[in-house]
Design a protein around this motif. Structure first.
Motif, short mmCIF file in Angstrom:
data_model
loop_
_atom_site.label_atom_id
_atom_site.label_comp_id
_atom_site.label_asym_id
_atom_site.label_seq_id
_atom_site.Cartn_x
_atom_site.Cartn_y
_atom_site.Cartn_z
N PHE A 252 -56.24 37.01 -13.89
CA PHE A 252 -57.22 37.75 -14.65
C PHE A 252 -57.41 37.20 -16.06
N ALA A 253 -56.37 36.54 -16.70
CA ALA A 253 -56.36 36.21 -18.14
C ALA A 253 -57.27 34.90 -18.27
N TRP A 254 -57.06 33.95 -16.98
CA TRP A 254 -57.84 32.76 -16.91
C TRP A 254 -59.19 33.09 -16.57
N LEU A 255 -59.50 34.01 -15.77
CA LEU A 255 -60.88 34.46 -15.38
C LEU A 255 -61.66 35.26 -16.75
N PHE A 256 -60.74 35.82 -17.30
CA PHE A 256 -61.34 36.38 -18.77
C PHE A 256 -61.58 35.39 -19.67
N ALA A 257 -61.00 34.50 -19.85
CA ALA A 257 -61.01 33.29 -20.95
C ALA A 257 -62.33 32.35 -20.59
N VAL A 258 -62.34 32.04 -19.27
CA VAL A 258 -63.67 31.43 -18.68
C VAL A 258 -64.86 31.97 -18.67
N VAL A 259 -64.73 33.25 -18.49
CA VAL A 259 -66.18 34.19 -18.70
C VAL A 259 -66.44 34.44 -20.08
N PHE A 260 -65.39 34.43 -20.90
CA PHE A 260 -65.75 34.54 -22.56
C PHE A 260 -66.42 33.00 -22.82
N LEU A 261 -66.02 32.05 -22.56
CA LEU A 261 -66.63 30.78 -22.71
C LEU A 261 -67.87 30.50 -22.33
N LEU A 262 -68.11 31.11 -21.14
CA LEU A 262 -69.58 30.95 -20.52
C LEU A 262 -70.28 31.88 -21.18
N TRP A 263 -70.05 33.23 -21.61
CA TRP A 263 -70.78 34.23 -22.36
C TRP A 263 -71.14 33.35 -23.92
N LEU A 264 -70.12 32.82 -24.42
CA LEU A 264 -70.43 32.17 -26.00
C LEU A 264 -71.45 31.08 -25.89
N PHE A 265 -71.24 30.22 -24.95
CA PHE A 265 -72.06 29.16 -24.66
C PHE A 265 -73.62 29.59 -24.31
N ALA A 266 -73.77 30.56 -23.51
CA ALA A 266 -74.99 31.10 -23.08
C ALA A 266 -75.62 31.89 -24.33
N SER A 267 -74.93 32.54 -24.83
CA SER A 267 -75.38 33.33 -25.83
C SER A 267 -75.82 32.67 -27.19
N ILE A 268 -75.10 31.34 -27.40
CA ILE A 268 -75.65 30.62 -28.64
C ILE A 268 -76.94 29.58 -27.88
N ILE A 269 -76.89 29.41 -26.74
CA ILE A 269 -78.31 28.73 -26.42
C ILE A 269 -79.30 29.59 -26.18
N ASN A 270 -79.27 31.06 -25.70
CA ASN A 270 -80.39 31.89 -25.72
C ASN A 270 -80.85 32.65 -26.79
N GLY A 271 -79.91 32.69 -28.06
CA GLY A 271 -80.17 33.05 -29.41
C GLY A 271 -79.65 34.56 -29.24
#
Length: 282
Positions: free
Chosen positions: A130-149
């Motif tokens: 779940f640590a790796w799942l958490f980290a991957v989801v965080f990176l996904l959120w960060l990338f998407a949040s930068i792109i969509n504002g």
């Protein structure tokens, strides 16, 4: 993403507040953090002491937190928790727990760990997954949040919003909430602190405790002052996240649980009135 006005009524309007990516990452984090907490306490029980420094052991005096099972003058088992040199009797919860007929001598009690029985190997398997799942989801959120504002619009407060902090604190103390679909400055500061400070810290300190990562990225040990300090920071971040969760749930209940829960499941949120600035949602 513009909020979509869906209906009008005396009660206000329904808007699309949360994007799909926000809702998915929110629930992934909720599940992952729950199991990370319980499995992390299982791992902590293997050595329920925290240190500051690069080393630990009997010859060092650098522990800042510990949970122990000890015997009192009468020979009875008692749990003792020590924080920065101050000791507290925590019998029944920490150190010694369970009924008198079947006492358990462990840091955190069985109901607070995964698995409930003492099993470091299983706890590590659950925690690392779940640590790796958490980290991957965080990176996904960060990338998407930068792109969509979303990051700029909804997480980072403006100068004007920062100046309104005292007023926002008073409004919250009086339980006055403005249901306009946008985050107030206290929400932005708390979410920003969690998403941009605590989440990266808990990921990086977790990596610092890995011998494999020490070999690949030795600079992590320099940044956090060794594995033991990293472990202590990791534990402190966990306590901050638990505190945030308690306050977050309390605010959801105070602001209207049905409306808040619907918004994070379906994305739809009912605002309390019309406004001309239809900014973007979460």
């Amino acid at each position: 993403m513009n909020e979509n006005l869906e209906s009008d009524s005396a009660a206000g309007s329904v808007i699309l507040r949360h994007r799909l990516i926000t809702r998915l990452t929110h629930w992934c984090w909720a599940i992952a953090l729950f199991l990370l907490l319980l499995s992390g306490l299982q791992i902590f029980n293997a050595h329920p002491t925290l240190y500051v420094g690069a080393q630990s052991g009997f010859e060092f005096d650098n522990d800042v937190f510990s949970i122990k099972a000890m015997r009192d003058a009468a020979g009875n088992a008692e749990g003792v928790t020590t924080v920065f040199g101050k000791s507290f009797d925590t019998t029944g919860v920490l150190g010694v727990s369970g009924p008198d007929s079947a006492q358990s001598y462990r840091g955190f009690p069985a109901w607070a760990t995964v698995p409930s029985y003492q099993d470091l190997a299983t706890g590590r398997v659950v925690h690392f997954f779940f640590a790796w799942l958490f980290a991957v989801v965080f990176l996904l959120w960060l990338f998407a949040s930068i792109i969509n504002g979303h990051l700029r619009r909804d997480i980072l407060p403006t100068g004007g919003e920062l100046r309104s902090v005292p007023r926002s604190i008073l409004d919250h103390l009086r339980l006055r909430f403005h249901h306009d679909g946008r985050y107030n400055v206290l929400q932005k500061l708390s979410y920003g602190g969690v998403l941009l400070v605590i989440f990266p810290l808990i990921i990086l300190t977790g990596l610092t405790m890995s011998p494999g990562m020490n070999a690949a990225w030795p600079w992590l040990l320099d940044i956090f002052g060794g594995r033991q300090t990293a472990r202590t920071i990791h534990f402190a971040c966990m306590l901050l996240l638990v505190t945030f969760f308690v306050v977050h749930i309390a605010m959801v209940v105070a602001a209207g649980p049905l409306n808040e829960l619907r918004s994070i499941i379906t994305g739809r949120y009912r605002i309390s009135g019309h406004r001309t600035d239809m900014g973007a949602g979460k």
